[in-house]
Design an enzyme around this catalytic site. Structure first.
Site, PDB file in Angstrom:
ATOM      1  N   ARG A 107       0.832  -1.193   0.000  1.00 25.84           N
ATOM      2  CA  ARG A 107       0.000   0.000   0.000  1.00 25.84           C
ATOM      3  C   ARG A 107       0.871   1.249   0.000  1.00 25.84           C
ATOM      4  NH1 ARG A 107      -2.962  -3.170   3.788  1.00 25.84           N
ATOM      5  NH2 ARG A 107      -1.668  -2.291   5.437  1.00 25.84           N
ATOM      6  N   ASN A 130      -0.897 -13.909   0.427  1.00 27.38           N
ATOM      7  CA  ASN A 130      -1.497 -14.649   1.546  1.00 27.38           C
ATOM      8  C   ASN A 130      -2.799 -14.008   2.008  1.00 27.38           C
ATOM      9  OD1 ASN A 130      -0.322 -12.393   2.734  1.00 27.38           O
ATOM     10  ND2 ASN A 130       0.354 -13.457   4.566  1.00 27.38           N
ATOM     11  N   PHE A 131      -3.562 -13.478   1.043  1.00 26.01           N
ATOM     12  CA  PHE A 131      -4.884 -12.951   1.365  1.00 26.01           C
ATOM     13  C   PHE A 131      -5.872 -14.101   1.588  1.00 26.01           C
ATOM     14  CE2 PHE A 131      -3.069  -9.503  -1.314  1.00 26.01           C
ATOM     15  CZ  PHE A 131      -3.007  -8.526  -0.320  1.00 26.01           C
ATOM     16  N   ASP A 172       4.347 -20.335  10.906  1.00 28.41           N
ATOM     17  CA  ASP A 172       4.653 -19.389   9.829  1.00 28.41           C
ATOM     18  C   ASP A 172       5.918 -19.780   9.080  1.00 28.41           C
ATOM     19  OD1 ASP A 172       2.512 -17.670  10.195  1.00 28.41           O
ATOM     20  OD2 ASP A 172       3.585 -16.339  11.553  1.00 28.41           O
TER      21      ASP A 172
END
Length: 381
Positions: free
Chosen positions: A37, A97-98, A170
């Site tokens: 963003r 990874n949405f 993760d």
């Protein structure tokens, strides 16, 4: 030349699993472009450990995003999205990874991206897989450790569920994503076609428990039972575990109990002569050993056991290990530098290629730091 030089990765991932995959590919020579963003960048820039920051981003972000470039784009803006699609047409790999459905709304789902670039490797990280009752639930490391049963393996029998002290889910998921992407790149050399590679935090955390789950499947579905004290592995017989000594702790791994006891100058009690008891009476055996190991120093036991090639080790903290000669020989740390000249000490890539360690001086970028260069390089304007 590093093996992934010439490969370009477009990373839409945030937090740890996806970015850690990009980190490994960057270490191995890939050009990794992080799409973020404008202004604030990815949300992971504000996730901290001990509130430590380097410039405007957290040190955690820097650890997973060094040696990458940043391209700021508002994916809801038509012009920005078109530039990103033009970029997609020229890269080798894309990761995100949405949650399921997000990329479809944006217009960057696999089918759309494949139409733009049929050779692209499209990597996806999810929490629980693309379908099922949990598909749209948020995936986070602690939650996955808790749901997967992983928290029932560490600690001692009477302890509460004990999570790993690392972002274990993760990090392993990121490693699995890299494995899948590299396999798909090899496959592309044979077919000329790209592929969609999917991993999830839950599946990866189940996979790293393959030893224990296989035991559970074939042992009457009996749950793993941690040792009463000094537990190290719920399914491994004594003497496997951690023991206090006169001045510290000693880890004993895969060492035959009878040989260990004999080396200590003791006789193995008759109730433990049958090897079947080394697991069924694990707690009693470990209590027996503790009563003797506590009487001497850690170094005393190392001097006794190591010449016999027993698998033993002391317990070190970071300060002890990092000042040890073995660490100095490994040269596992490196200093990276931001575009503003700020420096940070961190670890290097653990992989060696033809005997050479892989170091890189570049720290994580600021949001949009590389827009101008990338616009020119890929002719995006």
């Amino acid at each position: 030349m590093l093996p992934l030089e010439g490969i370009t990765v477009l990373e839409f991932a945030q937090f740890m699993a996806g970015p850690s995959a990009g980190l490994k590919m960057a270490d191995l020579g890939a050009s990794v472009i992080k799409v973020e963003r404008p202004g604030t960048g990815e949300a992971g820039r504000q996730i901290t450990l001990k509130n430590l920051f380097i410039d405007e981003s957290s040190m955690v972000f820097h650890t997973a995003n060094r040696n990458k470039r940043s391209y700021a784009a508002n994916l809801k803006n038509t012009d920005d999205l078109e530039r990103v699609k033009k970029l997609i047409s020229q890269v080798d790999v894309m990761t995100h990874n949405f949650r399921p459905g997000v990329m479809e709304k944006i217009g960057l789902d696999y089918e759309t991206v494949k139409a733009i670039n049929p050779k692209i490797i499209y990597g996806v990280v999810s929490g629980y897989g693309p379908v099922g009752p949990w598909a749209k639930k948020p995936g986070q490391d602690l939650l996955i450790q808790s749901l997967s049963g992983f928290v029932n393996l560490s600690g001692n029998a009477a302890d509460d569920p004990t999570p790993s002290g690392l972002a274990t889910s993760d990090i392993f998921t990121g490693a699995h994503l890299v494995q899948g992407i590299l396999a798909a790149l090899v496959g592309r050399t044979k077919t000329g076609k790209g592929a969609k590679v999917e991993v999830s935090l839950l599946e990866s955390t189940l996979d790293i428990q393959f030893e224990l789950l296989t035991t559970y499947f074939n042992d009457g579905n009996r749950l793993p039972k941690r040792a009463k004290k000094g537990n190290a592995h719920a399914y491994v017989a004594a003497p496997y575990g951690v023991y206090p000594t006169k001045d510290g702790y000693l880890s004993i791994a895969l060492t035959p109990l009878d040989e260990l006891v004999g080396a200590m100058g003791l006789a193995l009690p008759y109730q433990f002569l049958d090897k079947e008891t080394w697991f069924s009476k694990r707690d009693e055996i470990m209590d027996f050993l503790r009563g003797y190991l506590i009487k001497e120093t850690t170094q005393y036991w190392l001097d006794l056991f190591e010449p016999l090639d027993f698998k033993v080790a002391p317990i070190y903290d970071y300060k002890t290990l990092l000042n040890h000669e073995v660490y100095k020989v490994l040269k596992m740390d490196q200093e990276v530098e931001t575009s503003d000249g700020l420096t940070m000490k961190t670890t290097r890539c653990p992989i060696r290629i033809d005997g050479h360690r892989i170091f890189n001086r570049k720290s994580a970028p600021k949001p949009g730091e590389d827009n101008r260069v990338i616009d020119q390089e890929f002719n995006l304007n």
